[in-house]
Design a protein around this motif. Structure first.
Motif, mmCIF file in Angstrom:
data_model
loop_
_atom_site.group_PDB
_atom_site.id
_atom_site.type_symbol
_atom_site.label_atom_id
_atom_site.label_comp_id
_atom_site.label_asym_id
_atom_site.label_seq_id
_atom_site.Cartn_x
_atom_site.Cartn_y
_atom_site.Cartn_z
ATOM 1 N N THR A 75 13.752 3.240 -10.936
ATOM 2 C CA THR A 75 12.516 3.998 -10.727
ATOM 3 C C THR A 75 12.225 4.164 -9.237
ATOM 4 O OG1 THR A 75 11.569 3.240 -12.820
ATOM 5 C CG2 THR A 75 10.024 4.011 -11.138
ATOM 6 N N ILE A 76 12.373 3.073 -8.501
ATOM 7 C CA ILE A 76 12.133 3.135 -7.055
ATOM 8 C C ILE A 76 13.116 4.089 -6.393
ATOM 9 C CG2 ILE A 76 12.159 1.800 -4.916
ATOM 10 C CD1 ILE A 76 11.297 -0.637 -6.628
ATOM 11 N N ASN A 77 14.397 3.961 -6.746
ATOM 12 C CA ASN A 77 15.429 4.795 -6.126
ATOM 13 C C ASN A 77 15.137 6.285 -6.275
ATOM 14 O OD1 ASN A 77 16.813 2.506 -5.398
ATOM 15 N ND2 ASN A 77 18.358 2.664 -6.996
ATOM 16 N N GLN A 78 14.524 6.645 -7.401
ATOM 17 C CA GLN A 78 14.253 8.065 -7.664
ATOM 18 C C GLN A 78 13.006 8.564 -6.941
ATOM 19 O OE1 GLN A 78 14.009 8.129 -11.955
ATOM 20 N NE2 GLN A 78 16.089 7.302 -12.171
ATOM 21 N N ASN A 79 12.293 7.652 -6.271
ATOM 22 C CA ASN A 79 11.033 8.040 -5.629
ATOM 23 C C ASN A 79 10.950 7.614 -4.166
ATOM 24 O OD1 ASN A 79 9.027 9.145 -7.868
ATOM 25 N ND2 ASN A 79 10.224 7.497 -8.797
ATOM 26 N N GLU A 82 3.686 5.581 -13.405
ATOM 27 C CA GLU A 82 4.182 6.601 -12.491
ATOM 28 C C GLU A 82 3.482 6.422 -11.145
ATOM 29 O OE1 GLU A 82 4.260 10.612 -13.840
ATOM 30 O OE2 GLU A 82 4.772 10.057 -15.907
ATOM 31 N N TYR A 83 4.177 6.796 -10.074
ATOM 32 C CA TYR A 83 3.545 6.721 -8.760
ATOM 33 C C TYR A 83 2.365 7.696 -8.695
ATOM 34 C CZ TYR A 83 7.526 4.047 -7.027
ATOM 35 O OH TYR A 83 8.474 3.075 -6.830
ATOM 36 N N PRO A 84 1.302 7.314 -7.975
ATOM 37 C CA PRO A 84 0.168 8.241 -7.865
ATOM 38 C C PRO A 84 0.581 9.540 -7.177
ATOM 39 C CG PRO A 84 -0.063 6.399 -6.306
ATOM 40 C CD PRO A 84 1.077 6.067 -7.225
ATOM 41 N N THR A 85 0.266 10.645 -7.823
ATOM 42 C CA THR A 85 0.573 11.966 -7.272
ATOM 43 C C THR A 85 -0.677 12.513 -6.593
ATOM 44 O OG1 THR A 85 2.181 12.402 -9.023
ATOM 45 C CG2 THR A 85 1.342 14.303 -7.808
ATOM 46 N N GLY A 86 -0.524 12.888 -5.333
ATOM 47 C CA GLY A 86 -1.666 13.301 -4.525
ATOM 48 C C GLY A 86 -2.066 14.744 -4.690
ATOM 49 N N SER A 98 0.817 -1.221 0.000
ATOM 50 C CA SER A 98 0.000 0.000 0.000
ATOM 51 C C SER A 98 0.847 1.265 0.000
ATOM 52 C CB SER A 98 -0.914 0.019 1.231
ATOM 53 O OG SER A 98 -0.153 0.116 2.429
ATOM 54 N N SER A 99 2.154 1.128 0.027
ATOM 55 C CA SER A 99 3.048 2.267 0.220
ATOM 56 C C SER A 99 2.819 3.413 -0.761
ATOM 57 C CB SER A 99 4.509 1.800 0.149
ATOM 58 O OG SER A 99 5.400 2.874 0.280
ATOM 59 N N PRO A 100 2.623 3.164 -2.077
ATOM 60 C CA PRO A 100 2.448 4.295 -2.996
ATOM 61 C C PRO A 100 1.233 5.161 -2.681
ATOM 62 C CG PRO A 100 2.999 2.305 -4.225
ATOM 63 C CD PRO A 100 2.699 1.886 -2.810
ATOM 64 N N GLY A 107 0.682 17.335 -4.808
ATOM 65 C CA GLY A 107 1.798 17.057 -5.711
ATOM 66 C C GLY A 107 2.832 16.108 -5.146
ATOM 67 N N GLU A 108 2.471 15.368 -4.084
ATOM 68 C CA GLU A 108 3.419 14.475 -3.429
ATOM 69 C C GLU A 108 3.281 13.047 -3.961
ATOM 70 O OE1 GLU A 108 3.581 16.445 0.992
ATOM 71 O OE2 GLU A 108 1.665 15.709 0.253
ATOM 72 N N LYS A 109 4.392 12.309 -3.927
ATOM 73 C CA LYS A 109 4.373 10.905 -4.339
ATOM 74 C C LYS A 109 5.624 10.221 -3.794
ATOM 75 C CE LYS A 109 6.653 11.711 -8.804
ATOM 76 N NZ LYS A 109 6.576 11.492 -10.286
ATOM 77 N N GLY A 110 5.624 8.882 -3.811
ATOM 78 C CA GLY A 110 6.808 8.128 -3.393
ATOM 79 C C GLY A 110 6.462 6.923 -2.541
ATOM 80 N N VAL A 111 7.513 6.196 -2.171
ATOM 81 C CA VAL A 111 7.365 4.964 -1.386
ATOM 82 C C VAL A 111 8.409 4.933 -0.276
ATOM 83 C CG1 VAL A 111 6.314 3.472 -3.123
ATOM 84 C CG2 VAL A 111 8.785 3.808 -3.138
ATOM 85 N N TYR A 112 8.187 3.999 0.650
ATOM 86 C CA TYR A 112 9.113 3.874 1.774
ATOM 87 C C TYR A 112 10.478 3.373 1.294
ATOM 88 C CZ TYR A 112 8.637 -1.245 1.816
ATOM 89 O OH TYR A 112 8.673 -2.574 1.472
ATOM 90 N N GLY A 113 11.500 3.716 2.034
ATOM 91 C CA GLY A 113 12.841 3.239 1.733
ATOM 92 C C GLY A 113 13.258 2.148 2.699
#
Length: 520
Positions: free
Chosen positions: A448-452, A339-343, A242-244, A346-352
């Motif tokens: 792709t993940i690394n950039q987000n 692309e990751y969902p942009t909220g 569910s992270s994205p 304008g935010e987006k991304g996943v846990y590291g």
């Protein structure tokens, strides 16, 4: 007696001794088997040699016991965690006799706790939870390793950065050999392009566009079979995958964020309440799979393979797993990364992922600490063999690139159990290995993940309050699923925040910010 390449005489006798020690039959049977095995191979037998666990040449084999996770791996027929080609290879190269215990991954930490309380400890424990590690270090349960590493761990010192060693130090001394993560994150969005095309939809980018696609994939028969039997979105138990969707609101669970000059836990941010409200809306409208709290990874994979799911948060390697299985089963299926969902802001991304994936610790009472460090140093030194498998059998060089025999690669994945003890990232080898596995977009997925990645602002050793309160606070997180499932109202989040702070969260936050102030 003919011995194959991986069954040298020393390795053969070592394995036979191991089997004898593990067997719980009567002494006479053990003696008879020993006489047969050693006598038939050497023409003579001396009981005192067997008791000293010597090889036929008279050299003793130090024996060590280790506890590691099976990682859910299986072994080829006739092999197990104590008798297989890769463990035999390690034993023959190190001269060690290694007894391996692999508690089930589902109850791994619980089994470690039982071992620690029993006092019947192995020579090496591989642990994953930093809070668990921190708790037992402070009880004096483990040996300091500085001198041992200086003497027996040259490859460990070379391949593990100094700043990582600092993270396993207490009172200036090293108490663990860390195993590192090759990747900084895990999840990215994938969808079936053939379903999008059939419904006249473009690949979604914003959260609103994702909502439209999820709704269509649920209600508009994207597979064209005339039935409403597809799922718009699903997760796994404990909100896995569910992270994205939390990232679209600028938050992540169990991640620390900088807010107004201090660190705050993502679990109690207002943005997390927003994310839960969005997911609850999906569930209320029947767009989020009803059964998601029961989904283990295997359930999710089965639904993807069978064409019931067309959009989900994949791991970077799922393109070689359930996605590939679905395309094999349905030749018309075509998957693409999104692309990751942009909220709304304008935010987006996943846990590291934390750079440290595991901790190798040696109980204070172990008499074989030097041998353990020699083992770990060998794994760091011979990283390529254990990571890729045996050269010219599982893989080989062709025109300057690695070529992999997929069937043998998959059959021998269990080697990762041993290799994961000391993972030491090698970017060049990493890309060569992923490219050799076929056209699954693996390396690009990781980029792709690394950039987000939404970074975790806290990366210190666990604070005292974390060790004291983490288990209790983890249990409180059940309310997140209950809110999504409408068992609890959305405002139950506010009560969760109050309880989280009261039950130790405030104390943890103070300690985290004390650490943060010292970093600035």
């Amino acid at each position: 007696m003919m011995l194959t390449k991986d069954r040298s005489s020393n390795g053969f006798f070592r394995r036979e001794r191991k089997r004898l020690r593990q067997a719980q039959g009567n002494v006479l049977l053990k003696l008879l088997i020993s006489v047969f095995l050693l006598g038939s191979a050497t023409g003579c037998f001396h009981l005192d040699q067997a008791e000293k666990k010597e090889t036929p040449s008279g050299d003793s084999s130090p024996s060590i016991s280790i506890v590691i996770s099976s990682l859910g791996m299986t072994f080829p027929a006739g092999m197990d965690e104590n008798d297989n080609r890769y463990l035999n290879y390690i034993e023959e190269r190190t001269g060690l006799d290694i007894q391996v215990n692999t508690p089930p991954p589902e109850v791994y930490n619980e089994k470690l706790d039982v071992m620690m309380s029993s006092g019947n400890l192995p020579d090496l424990l591989h642990v994953y939870e930093p809070v668990w590690f921190d708790n037992y270090v402070k009880q004096g349960a483990f040996k300091p390793l500085d001198e041992l590493i200086d003497q027996y761990g040259p490859h460990l010192k070379q391949k593990i950065p100094a700043e990582i060693w600092d993270r396993v130090k207490y009172g200036g001394k090293i108490y663990a050999v860390p195993s590192l993560n090759e990747v900084t994150g895990v999840e990215l969005m994938y969808a079936r392009k053939d379903w999008l095309d059939r419904l006249g939809l473009k690949p979604p980018k914003t959260l609103d566009e994702y909502y439209k696609v999820i709704r269509s994939f649920t209600l508009e028969d994207p597979d064209g079979n005339g039935k409403q039997d597809t799922t718009g979105l699903t997760f796994t138990t404990n909100l896995g995958r569910s992270s994205p969707f939390f990232g679209a609101f600028g938050t992540q669970l169990n991640t620390w964020f900088k807010r107004d000059g201090r660190l705050v836990n993502g679990n109690v941010l207002p943005e997390t309440k927003e994310a839960l409200g969005f997911l609850s809306r999906l569930y209320q409208e029947g767009l989020l799979e009803r059964e998601f709290p029961l989904n283990l990874q295997a359930n999710l994979f089965e639904k993807i393979e069978n064409g019931k799911v067309g959009l989900f948060s994949a791991t970077w390697y799922d393109t070689r797993g359930p996605i590939a299985a679905n395309m094999k089963k349905d030749p018309n299926a075509r998957w693409i990364p999104l692309e990751y969902p942009t909220g709304p802001r304008g935010e987006k991304g996943v846990y590291g992922k934390d750079i440290i994936r595991g901790y190798n610790v040696i109980p204070a009472g172990s008499a074989n600490a030097a041998e353990v460090i020699k083992l770990l140093d060998f794994i760091a030194a011979d990283y390529k063999t254990l990571k890729l498998g045996f050269e010219n059998e599982i893989w080989w060089w062709q025109d300057g690139a690695i070529v992999t025999d997929f069937a043998r690669h998959d059959e021998n994945l269990y080697r990762g159990i041993y290799q994961s003890l000391v993972d030491v990232p090698d970017e060049v080898l990493f890309k060569e290995r992923l490219d050799s596995l076929g056209n699954f977009n693996l390396y690009n997925n990781i980029q792709t993940i690394n950039q987000n990645i939404i970074p975790n602002a806290f990366y210190g050793i666990p604070t005292p309050a974390m060790g004291k309160y983490s288990k209790k606070l983890d249990k409180l997180e059940d309310v997140f699923e209950k809110i999504i499932l409408e068992i609890e109202p959305l405002d139950a989040f506010d009560q969760y925040v109050e309880l989280w702070e009261k039950e130790g969260g405030d104390e943890i936050t103070k300690e985290v910010n004390h650490w943060y102030d010292k970093q600035r």
